[in-house]
Enzyme design. Structure first.
Site: not given
Ligand SMILES: NC(=O)c1ccc[n+]([C@@H]2O[C@H](COP(=O)([O-])OP(=O)(O)OC[C@H]3O[C@@H](n4cnc5c(N)ncnc54)[C@H](OP(=O)(O)O)[C@@H]3O)[C@@H](O)[C@H]2O)c1
Length: 389
Positions: A131-137, A293
């Site tokens: 999931g490295a195309n967006s957000g934290i990744g 979740y």
């Molecule tokens: N943001 C927060 O406040 C927060 C808080 C606590 C924990 N986290 C954790 O941090 C991590 C990163 O989250 P984020 O906030 O950066 O969210 P995000 O921007 O939504 O990133 C999530 C990534 O997961 C990918 N993904 C979703 N479904 C997938 C699948 N079936 N196969 C492969 N990749 C998939 C998405 O790809 P697409 O772009 O293609 O959908 C996206 O690249 C997660 O584990 C989340 O639980 C986040």
């Protein structure tokens, strides 16, 4: 700078501004000296405090120290293609005779990924981030790549992965980054990904299980499991099993599982204290997105702990991390109410630039019947992991 304060290495610059006409410079060995342009003299002592200082640590990644024809030291920043006589480490000076820090270096919520990795050369390290195309990744992938690591962005959409690769290359054209397809909602896709990665004959030093979905409506994956559970936990579980041999061969290696504080607000045991499988992949009637979740994030932690217990003796450690609360990534996109909440919280939460974290059994065959058998085996293995804790 906050990091140095924690390390007991005081950041003295802000408190000790130089009088007009003075300039701070460094020698080849990292000693700080002061040049007075009006009187044309130099001295080791700070003109106000009288302290002697030296710079701390290595140059940031991509920087080199050179000497000009007059013997004066200057610095080349190869990433941003610029040259300066100012030592980039001048922001991180310590006193000549500092008291040895008694605590380990720590970072706080304001430390950026680039600060944490400053001075690290990760050349030769191979990293996979899901999931490295967006957000934290994405931020994690970028920071590691800008410090020399070879980073594979494992994304469900190759087009979005390629786009992320281009954004990183736009920051440093020599970054070693590649996008590969990985859809965690498909066990077959996980298997293909692992096979393709293995065919490259690369080591694997860091595997970051980051991808997740949040608050999505109930749906079943092609493997017949509830999506949140499979994407956030089981898909990663399977991926780690398939890459375990590479991790072991590449030791020291690490798995990092991105979990969340929200794991605290749930249970996966029944009233008798035994793992309740129906809670992991619930039916539509029993599904509540938020709870699903939270449960998947609890699975992340239990899995990471057990993985660490099993593999650390083999040089592979595993850690689960909470990246911070309500960070404005794309995670809220499943419902406008979440988007509104994340938007309201945005001024008070971490920004995306702050990131880095910086943590048996075999699969049979690949025939069309495999997903069912594989799913059963996976669930069994997964439950064994979860019940160990
Ligand atoms: N943001 C927060 O406040 C927060 C808080 C606590 C924990 N986290 C954790 O941090 C991590 C990163 O989250 P984020 O906030 O950066 O969210 P995000 O921007 O939504 O990133 C999530 C990534 O997961 C990918 N993904 C979703 N479904 C997938 C699948 N079936 N196969 C492969 N990749 C998939 C998405 O790809 P697409 O772009 O293609 O959908 C996206 O690249 C997660 O584990 C989340 O639980 C986040």
């Amino acid at each position: 700078m906050a990091a140095l304060k924690y390390a007991g290495l005081e950041d003295t610059d802000s408190e000790e501004e130089l009088p007009p006409g003075w300039e701070e410079r460094t020698t080849k060995d990292g000693w700080v000296y002061y040049a007075n342009h009006l009187e044309e003299k130099t001295q080791w002592e700070h003109p106000k405090s009288g302290k002697r200082k030296r710079v701390a640590g290595d140059l940031p990644y991509g920087w080199e120290q050179e000497t000009d024809e007059n013997g004066q030291v200057y610095f080349v920043d190869h990433i941003n293609k610029r040259t300066t006589y100012l030592d980039p480490r001048l922001a991180f000076t310590v006193e000549d005779n500092p008291v040895k820090p008694t605590t380990r270096q720590k970072y706080d919520g304001n430390s950026t990924a680039m600060e944490i990795l400053q001075g690290r050369d990760l050349s030769g390290k191979v990293v996979i981030i899901t999931g490295a195309n967006s957000g934290i990744g994405f931020e994690t992938a970028k920071s590691l790549a800008l410090h020399g690591a070879c980073v594979i962005l494992a994304c469900r959409s190759l087009a979005r992965g390629e786009d992320a690769v281009q954004r990183i290359l736009g920051e440093w054209h020599k970054a070693k980054v590649e996008a590969m397809t990985l859809d965690l909602a498909s066990l077959q896709s996980v298997q293909h990904f692992a096979e393709e990665f293995k065919s490259k004959n690369l080591p694997l030093h860091i595997l970051i299980c980051n991808a997740a979905v949040f608050g999505v409506p109930w749906s079943l994956t092609e493997d017949g499991l509830e999506s949140t559970f499979q994407v956030n936990h089981l898909g990663h579980f399977y991926l780690v099993q398939l890459l375990e041999d590479v991790l072991r061969q590449s030791s020291p290696a690490r798995v990092v599982v991105v979990s969340s504080e929200s794991h605290r607000f749930t249970e996966i045991n029944d009233s008798s204290g035994k793992l309740d499988f129906s809670l992991l992949s619930p039916s539509k009637k029993e599904y509540w997105a938020m709870l699903a979740y939270n449960r998947s994030k609890l699975c992340n932690i239990l899995f990471s702990n057990e993985l660490n217990r099993r593999l650390s003796a083999h040089g592979v450690t595993s850690n689960a991390v909470h990246p911070g609360n309500m960070i404005y990534s794309s995670i809220h996109r499943s419902w406008w109410v979440y988007t509104l909440l994340f938007t309201l919280a945005r001024p008070f939460t971490k920004s995306m630039a702050l990131f880095v974290y910086l943590t048996e059994f075999t699969e049979e065959g690949g025939s069309s019947a495999a997903p069912v058998g594989l799913k059963g085996l996976l669930l069994y293995g997964c439950c064994r992991y979860l019940t160990y804790i």
